[in-house]
Motif scaffolding. Structure first.
Motif, PDB file in Angstrom:
ATOM      1  N   SER A 112       0.733  -1.049   0.336  1.00 19.85           N
ATOM      2  CA  SER A 112      -0.180  -0.431   0.310  1.00 19.85           C
ATOM      3  C   SER A 112       0.876   1.215   0.071  1.00 19.85           C
ATOM      4  O   SER A 112       1.377   1.534   0.717  1.00 19.85           O
ATOM      5  CB  SER A 112      -1.138   0.205   1.283  1.00 19.85           C
ATOM      6  N   PRO A 113       0.501   2.479  -1.372  1.00 16.05           N
ATOM      7  CA  PRO A 113       1.760   3.642  -1.051  1.00 16.05           C
ATOM      8  C   PRO A 113       0.699   4.208  -0.320  1.00 16.05           C
ATOM      9  O   PRO A 113      -0.237   4.912  -0.071  1.00 16.05           O
ATOM     10  CB  PRO A 113       1.232   3.485  -2.281  1.00 16.05           C
ATOM     11  N   VAL A 114       1.331   5.212   0.797  1.00 12.64           N
ATOM     12  CA  VAL A 114       1.325   6.162   1.461  1.00 12.64           C
ATOM     13  C   VAL A 114       1.940   7.324   1.268  1.00 12.64           C
ATOM     14  O   VAL A 114       3.519   7.408   1.090  1.00 12.64           O
ATOM     15  CB  VAL A 114       1.608   5.718   3.248  1.00 12.64           C
ATOM     16  N   ILE A 115       1.694   8.823   1.127  1.00 12.32           N
ATOM     17  CA  ILE A 115       2.522   9.809   2.070  1.00 12.32           C
ATOM     18  C   ILE A 115       1.754  10.010   2.554  1.00 12.32           C
ATOM     19  O   ILE A 115       0.670  10.348   3.476  1.00 12.32           O
ATOM     20  CB  ILE A 115       1.917  10.754   0.513  1.00 12.32           C
ATOM     21  N   SER A 116       3.316  10.869   3.940  1.00 15.78           N
ATOM     22  CA  SER A 116       2.388  11.403   5.722  1.00 15.78           C
ATOM     23  C   SER A 116       3.399  12.046   5.562  1.00 15.78           C
ATOM     24  O   SER A 116       4.904  12.925   5.223  1.00 15.78           O
ATOM     25  CB  SER A 116       2.485   9.752   5.884  1.00 15.78           C
ATOM     26  N   GLY A 117       2.797  12.839   6.376  1.00 13.93           N
ATOM     27  CA  GLY A 117       4.085  14.521   6.361  1.00 13.93           C
ATOM     28  C   GLY A 117       3.323  15.288   7.898  1.00 13.93           C
ATOM     29  O   GLY A 117       2.331  15.006   8.026  1.00 13.93           O
ATOM     30  N   PRO A 118       3.874  16.113   8.010  1.00 13.21           N
ATOM     31  CA  PRO A 118       3.044  16.836   9.021  1.00 13.21           C
ATOM     32  C   PRO A 118       2.588  17.906   8.916  1.00 13.21           C
ATOM     33  O   PRO A 118       2.569  18.904   7.897  1.00 13.21           O
ATOM     34  CB  PRO A 118       5.073  17.379  10.281  1.00 13.21           C
ATOM     35  N   VAL A 127      -5.468  24.381  17.935  1.00 10.58           N
ATOM     36  CA  VAL A 127      -4.362  24.339  16.987  1.00 10.58           C
ATOM     37  C   VAL A 127      -3.564  22.783  17.779  1.00 10.58           C
ATOM     38  O   VAL A 127      -3.653  22.882  19.213  1.00 10.58           O
ATOM     39  CB  VAL A 127      -3.499  24.749  17.185  1.00 10.58           C
ATOM     40  N   GLU A 128      -3.568  21.726  16.964  1.00  9.46           N
ATOM     41  CA  GLU A 128      -3.000  20.291  16.958  1.00  9.46           C
ATOM     42  C   GLU A 128      -1.850  19.814  15.772  1.00  9.46           C
ATOM     43  O   GLU A 128      -2.290  20.100  15.131  1.00  9.46           O
ATOM     44  CB  GLU A 128      -3.951  19.608  17.424  1.00  9.46           C
ATOM     45  N   SER A 129      -0.870  19.716  16.525  1.00 11.61           N
ATOM     46  CA  SER A 129      -0.052  19.516  15.680  1.00 11.61           C
ATOM     47  C   SER A 129      -0.600  17.911  15.154  1.00 11.61           C
ATOM     48  O   SER A 129      -0.552  16.979  16.207  1.00 11.61           O
ATOM     49  CB  SER A 129       1.667  19.167  16.129  1.00 11.61           C
ATOM     50  N   VAL A 130      -0.798  17.351  13.803  1.00 13.14           N
ATOM     51  CA  VAL A 130      -0.822  16.045  13.362  1.00 13.14           C
ATOM     52  C   VAL A 130       0.249  15.563  12.292  1.00 13.14           C
ATOM     53  O   VAL A 130       0.845  16.119  11.799  1.00 13.14           O
ATOM     54  CB  VAL A 130      -1.902  16.308  12.769  1.00 13.14           C
ATOM     55  N   ALA A 131      -0.178  14.017  11.720  1.00 17.77           N
ATOM     56  CA  ALA A 131       0.275  13.970  10.907  1.00 17.77           C
ATOM     57  C   ALA A 131      -0.830  13.678  10.149  1.00 17.77           C
ATOM     58  O   ALA A 131      -1.711  12.273  10.207  1.00 17.77           O
ATOM     59  CB  ALA A 131       1.068  12.263  11.694  1.00 17.77           C
ATOM     60  N   LEU A 132      -0.406  13.485   8.795  1.00 19.92           N
ATOM     61  CA  LEU A 132      -1.283  13.848   7.561  1.00 19.92           C
ATOM     62  C   LEU A 132      -0.896  11.973   6.906  1.00 19.92           C
ATOM     63  O   LEU A 132       0.217  12.038   6.808  1.00 19.92           O
ATOM     64  CB  LEU A 132      -1.281  14.264   6.428  1.00 19.92           C
ATOM     65  N   VAL A 133      -2.017  11.021   6.778  1.00 18.28           N
ATOM     66  CA  VAL A 133      -1.464  10.140   6.462  1.00 18.28           C
ATOM     67  C   VAL A 133      -2.502  10.095   4.762  1.00 18.28           C
ATOM     68  O   VAL A 133      -3.857   9.908   5.151  1.00 18.28           O
ATOM     69  CB  VAL A 133      -2.030   8.999   6.611  1.00 18.28           C
ATOM     70  N   GLY A 134      -1.890  10.319   3.989  1.00 16.11           N
ATOM     71  CA  GLY A 134      -2.762   9.631   2.719  1.00 16.11           C
ATOM     72  C   GLY A 134      -2.851   9.027   1.998  1.00 16.11           C
ATOM     73  O   GLY A 134      -1.432   7.891   2.132  1.00 16.11           O
ATOM     74  N   MET A 135      -3.355   8.116   1.663  1.00 11.05           N
ATOM     75  CA  MET A 135      -3.706   6.442   0.884  1.00 11.05           C
ATOM     76  C   MET A 135      -5.006   6.310   0.007  1.00 11.05           C
ATOM     77  O   MET A 135      -5.514   7.430   0.122  1.00 11.05           O
ATOM     78  CB  MET A 135      -3.498   5.749   2.474  1.00 11.05           C
ATOM     79  N   ASP A 136      -4.576   5.195  -0.028  1.00 10.93           N
ATOM     80  CA  ASP A 136      -5.853   4.812  -0.971  1.00 10.93           C
ATOM     81  C   ASP A 136      -6.326   3.879   0.150  1.00 10.93           C
ATOM     82  O   ASP A 136      -5.939   2.432  -0.040  1.00 10.93           O
ATOM     83  CB  ASP A 136      -5.453   3.557  -2.368  1.00 10.93           C
ATOM     84  N   PRO A 137      -8.002   3.672   0.439  1.00  7.24           N
ATOM     85  CA  PRO A 137      -9.017   2.849   1.383  1.00  7.24           C
ATOM     86  C   PRO A 137      -8.166   1.469   0.575  1.00  7.24           C
ATOM     87  O   PRO A 137      -8.445   0.790   1.810  1.00  7.24           O
ATOM     88  CB  PRO A 137     -10.022   3.262   1.377  1.00  7.24           C
ATOM     89  N   ILE A 138      -8.570   1.453  -0.419  1.00  8.79           N
ATOM     90  CA  ILE A 138      -8.808  -0.399  -0.221  1.00  8.79           C
ATOM     91  C   ILE A 138      -7.575  -1.391  -0.269  1.00  8.79           C
ATOM     92  O   ILE A 138      -7.735  -2.151   0.177  1.00  8.79           O
ATOM     93  CB  ILE A 138      -9.159  -0.648  -1.991  1.00  8.79           C
ATOM     94  N   ARG A 139      -6.044  -0.062  -0.845  1.00  9.20           N
ATOM     95  CA  ARG A 139      -5.165  -1.161  -0.520  1.00  9.20           C
ATOM     96  C   ARG A 139      -4.887  -1.094   1.138  1.00  9.20           C
ATOM     97  O   ARG A 139      -4.108  -1.675   1.512  1.00  9.20           O
ATOM     98  CB  ARG A 139      -3.725  -0.485  -1.360  1.00  9.20           C
ATOM     99  N   TYR A 140      -4.896   0.118   1.557  1.00  8.24           N
ATOM    100  CA  TYR A 140      -4.533   0.143   2.946  1.00  8.24           C
ATOM    101  C   TYR A 140      -5.364  -0.132   3.349  1.00  8.24           C
ATOM    102  O   TYR A 140      -4.376  -1.115   4.608  1.00  8.24           O
ATOM    103  CB  TYR A 140      -4.444   1.998   3.736  1.00  8.24           C
ATOM    104  N   GLN A 141      -6.313  -0.839   3.461  1.00  6.79           N
ATOM    105  CA  GLN A 141      -7.966  -1.595   4.477  1.00  6.79           C
ATOM    106  C   GLN A 141      -6.662  -3.197   4.769  1.00  6.79           C
ATOM    107  O   GLN A 141      -6.613  -3.631   5.357  1.00  6.79           O
ATOM    108  CB  GLN A 141      -8.987  -1.989   3.738  1.00  6.79           C
ATOM    109  N   ARG A 142      -6.665  -3.404   3.680  1.00  6.42           N
ATOM    110  CA  ARG A 142      -5.154  -4.742   3.905  1.00  6.42           C
ATOM    111  C   ARG A 142      -3.607  -4.873   4.790  1.00  6.42           C
ATOM    112  O   ARG A 142      -3.337  -6.005   4.861  1.00  6.42           O
ATOM    113  CB  ARG A 142      -4.703  -5.255   2.004  1.00  6.42           C
ATOM    114  N   ILE A 143      -3.356  -3.190   4.695  1.00  7.56           N
ATOM    115  CA  ILE A 143      -2.676  -3.238   6.060  1.00  7.56           C
ATOM    116  C   ILE A 143      -3.149  -3.566   7.167  1.00  7.56           C
ATOM    117  O   ILE A 143      -2.772  -4.033   7.762  1.00  7.56           O
ATOM    118  CB  ILE A 143      -1.758  -2.408   5.361  1.00  7.56           C
ATOM    119  N   ILE A 144      -4.137  -2.126   7.324  1.00  8.57           N
ATOM    120  CA  ILE A 144      -4.896  -2.073   8.485  1.00  8.57           C
ATOM    121  C   ILE A 144      -5.911  -1.908   8.785  1.00  8.57           C
ATOM    122  O   ILE A 144      -5.958  -1.328   7.405  1.00  8.57           O
ATOM    123  CB  ILE A 144      -3.694  -1.043   8.871  1.00  8.57           C
TER     124      ILE A 144
END
Ligand code: ATP
Ligand code: MG
Lengths: 400, 241
Positions: A112-118, A127-144
């Motif tokens: 599963s390809p993921v793009i993540s950053g602050p 204001v809260e600091s967060v981690a962005l996780v960009g993903m393809d839900p179908i592929r990502y679901q097979r990982i988590i």
């Protein structure tokens, strides 16, 4: 072999009290081993499952950027003052091709390809600091399997939708359908709608993760078309380290397995397995000594019978076997009872225990324990059996 | 008939200069048997008598290949036994010799019938129909028909000894050795046991050597061998009754 086994069984049956006591001893030892092994395996399986429920088995990333020095002309020296480079957010080169290769990699189950950053999440003045996780839900679901952990709304990203953790939602006072703003620096901002709220049970993730689709994350992080991480799950989790090494060698990328990122946990699990093995070993040793001592006593008690049997033409080898068989039968019977009792303990634990986790009993555990106990019994019988075989018939017959 | 006569005079056992010492190499070294010469034939029904400590049991153990002589030779069925290893000695013992001990010595975990068959079981494994028939026949001959399924502890001393005699005969041995077989039996039962020996000696042509302290019982035998202090001092034949 028939007469040896017959004599062995008759001897055991005749010495009923002794046989019963040692069988109880063996059974207790074996049930402890079966129970503790099942318990620890169940516990470890549970811990590993929980750990891997929120992370990939292998993470593939772009290699670290390093300074490259031009080769030195022969005969010159150079003084270097090196400032290590800061690791900026970078995309994996040619990630589509890398993905295609990984998809067909032996032992790999999902990629599963993921793009993540602050980024910062804001609502009103909070204001809260967060981690962005960009993903393809179908592929990502097979990982988590994220959809299992959705506590409100649904798993839906893209077209301005985001899924955030429950703690973050609490901090910002957000509920499904509310809007909030994300800022990733240098004026790259977006307004998002909350489609779902998840709870993975890991504080760090529930407080910081914001799931978006790939495209929106790429534009927020200014990495158009790029991904920063490729998540992988493998068939056999304990081969992840090996697989990571092969993937790194093949792609030239940085590949890290869960065994590396959770080194402490793995270490703890190993120590636990080792202490289980040691407990099992010492229980087995004491069971072996129990069998050996009971049979030694039996040899003394039956000295005269051994002498008569020898006088009637029983060979030394046969006498040896009579006692080896007794050891084997004690081991086999005692461990059968013990395995049954161990099963019972597991059942009691699963039914009436704290119910923190379920202990499965591997189908191989019981036959394995019985095989080892039978072997142990035979080996333990070796010393008394040799003594029986070597008894001088004349002395033995005169024994009272 | 001449065949039987020939068989009867055939040699079962021969001793040549047989010596036995205990505690060899120790200060307590003691020679118990001093160069014995003896021959037993198939038809012999002999008693071995002598004062306590004269070496009777020691001699019987040597004859039965349970023990090895210090010097001299022992021929069993014409075969020299000096150089046999334990395996071969055991095999020869199983084939040629039947033992009866003073204390019947049955195996308590087995029934009377199984005890009788035991010498066959340990050498041949599972009993054949023929072995079972033979064992039943022997029990009947010693007067224990109907006691096949009894355990030794359910039998009287005399009955146990009779089971032991049947057991000694199951392999049709060439030589029956008995060490004070009637030592703990009453006179009447003891006479009965000697009757049995007599019958088996005649019917199966099995040489019998029996140690006894009772002069009346030794008088029943055809031959009396007297051992005093490890030497044979007399070897007499009685007229057959
Ligand atoms: N294992 C042994 N070690 C040392 N000496 C022994 C041993 N067995 C027997 N003896 C000695 O050998 C001698 C003969 O003993 P043995 O038992 O053959 O006598 P016995 O004629 O059978 O006597 P009894 O009529 O009392 O049974 C005795 O002096 C005895 O002390
Ligand atoms: Mg004696």
């Amino acid at each position: 072999m028939w007469i040896e086994s017959t004599i062995a069984l008759r001897f055991l049956r005749e010495g009923r009290a002794q046989t019963t006591l040692i069988l109880i001893g063996i059974a207790v030892g074996v049930s402890v081993i079966v129970f503790i092994v099942a318990l620890i395996r169940g516990l470890q399986g549970n811990i590993v499952e929980r750990t891997l429920g929120t992370q990939a088995h292998i993470k593939v990333e772009a290699p670290d950027e390093i300074n490259r020095l031009a080769p030195l002309p022969a005969g010159t020296t150079r003084l270097v003052l090196e400032t290590r480079r800061a690791q900026r957010l970078r995309s994996i080169n040619n990630w589509q091709q890398v993905m295609a290769v990984l998809d067909g990699f032996p032992g790999v189950r999902a990629v599963s390809p993921v793009i993540s950053g602050p980024a910062f999440a804001r609502r009103g003045n909070a204001v809260e600091s967060v981690a962005l996780v960009g993903m393809d839900p179908i592929r990502y679901q097979r990982i988590i399997p994220l959809s299992e952990d959705i506590v409100a709304g649904q798993l839906k990203v893209g077209a301005g939708d985001a899924v955030i953790g429950r703690l973050l939602a609490d901090d910002l006072g957000l509920k499904v359908g509310d809007k909030f703003r994300l800022a990733a620096g240098l004026g790259r901002e977006a307004q998002l709608n909350i489609a779902g709220i998840f709870e993975l049970g890991v504080r760090e993730l529930d407080q910081r993760y914001v799931y978006l689709d790939l495209k929106q994350t790429q534009s927020l992080l200014d990495l158009p078309g790029g991904v920063t991480v490729i998540d992988i799950t493998v068939e056999d989790i304990f081969t992840a380290q090996d697989a990571a090494r092969r993937i790194a060698a093949l792609t030239g990328l940085k590949a890290e397995s869960w065994l590396d990122t959770n080194a402490q946990l793995v270490n703890a699990l190993r120590s636990q397995s080792m202490s289980t093995a040691m407990i099992s070993f010492f229980v087995a040793v004491s069971v072996a000594f129990g069998i050996a001592s009971v049979l030694s006593i039996s040899v003394v008690q039956r000295t005269r019978e051994i002498g008569i049997l020898r006088a009637m033409g029983t060979r030394q080898q046969q006498m040896l076997k009579v006692f080896l068989v007794q050891g084997a039968v004690l081991g086999l019977t005692g461990s059968a009872i013990g395995a049954f009792a161990g099963y019972g303990l597991v059942w009691v634990f699963n039914t009436f225990g704290p119910k923190l986790f379920y202990i499965p009993v591997a189908p191989t555990l019981v036959p394995l324990a019985m095989a080892i106990a039978t072997l142990t019994g035979t080996v333990a019988a070796a010393v008394p059996a040799r003594r029986a075989a070597r008894l001088d018939p004349v002395v033995a017959i005169r024994h009272v | 008939m001449s065949d039987l006569a020939q068989l009867g005079s055939a040699e079962v056992l021969r001793l040549a200069g047989l010596r036995k010492s205990y505690n060899i190499g120790l200060p307590t070294e003691l020679e118990v048997l001093h160069g014995l010469e003896l021959t037993l034939a198939r038809r012999d029904f002999a008693s071995l008598v002598g004062p306590s400590g004269s070496g009777k049991s020691t001699l019987l153990n040597l004859l039965g290949l349970l023990d090895s002589p210090t010097a001299g030779d022992l021929y069993l069925l014409g075969q020299a036994t000096r150089l046999l290893d334990d395996e071969r000695r055991t095999a020869l013992r199983a084939q040629a010799i039947g033992f009866v001990f003073q204390f019947h010595h049955l195996i308590p975990a087995f029934t009377a019938l199984e005890n009788v068959m035991m010498p066959m079981l340990v050498t041949h494994g599972r009993p054949s129909a023929e072995t079972i028939t033979r064992a039943r026949g022997l029990l009947e001959e010693v007067g224990l028909a109907g006691f096949e399924g009894r355990k030794p502890q359910e039998l009287s001393g005399g009955q146990q000894q009779r089971v032991a005699i049947a057991r000694a005969l199951i392999t049709r041995p060439a030589l029956l050795l008995a060490d004070e077989p009637t030592g703990n039996l009453d006179t009447k039962t003891a006479a009965g046991v000697f009757e049995l020996f007599r019958r088996f000696n005649r019917e199966y042509g099995c040489a019998v050597l029996v140690v006894t302290h009772d002069p009346r019982l030794s008088a029943v035998c055809d031959r009396t061998i007297t051992l005093v202090d490890g030497s044979i001092v007399s070897d007499e034949l009685h007229s057959r009754t």
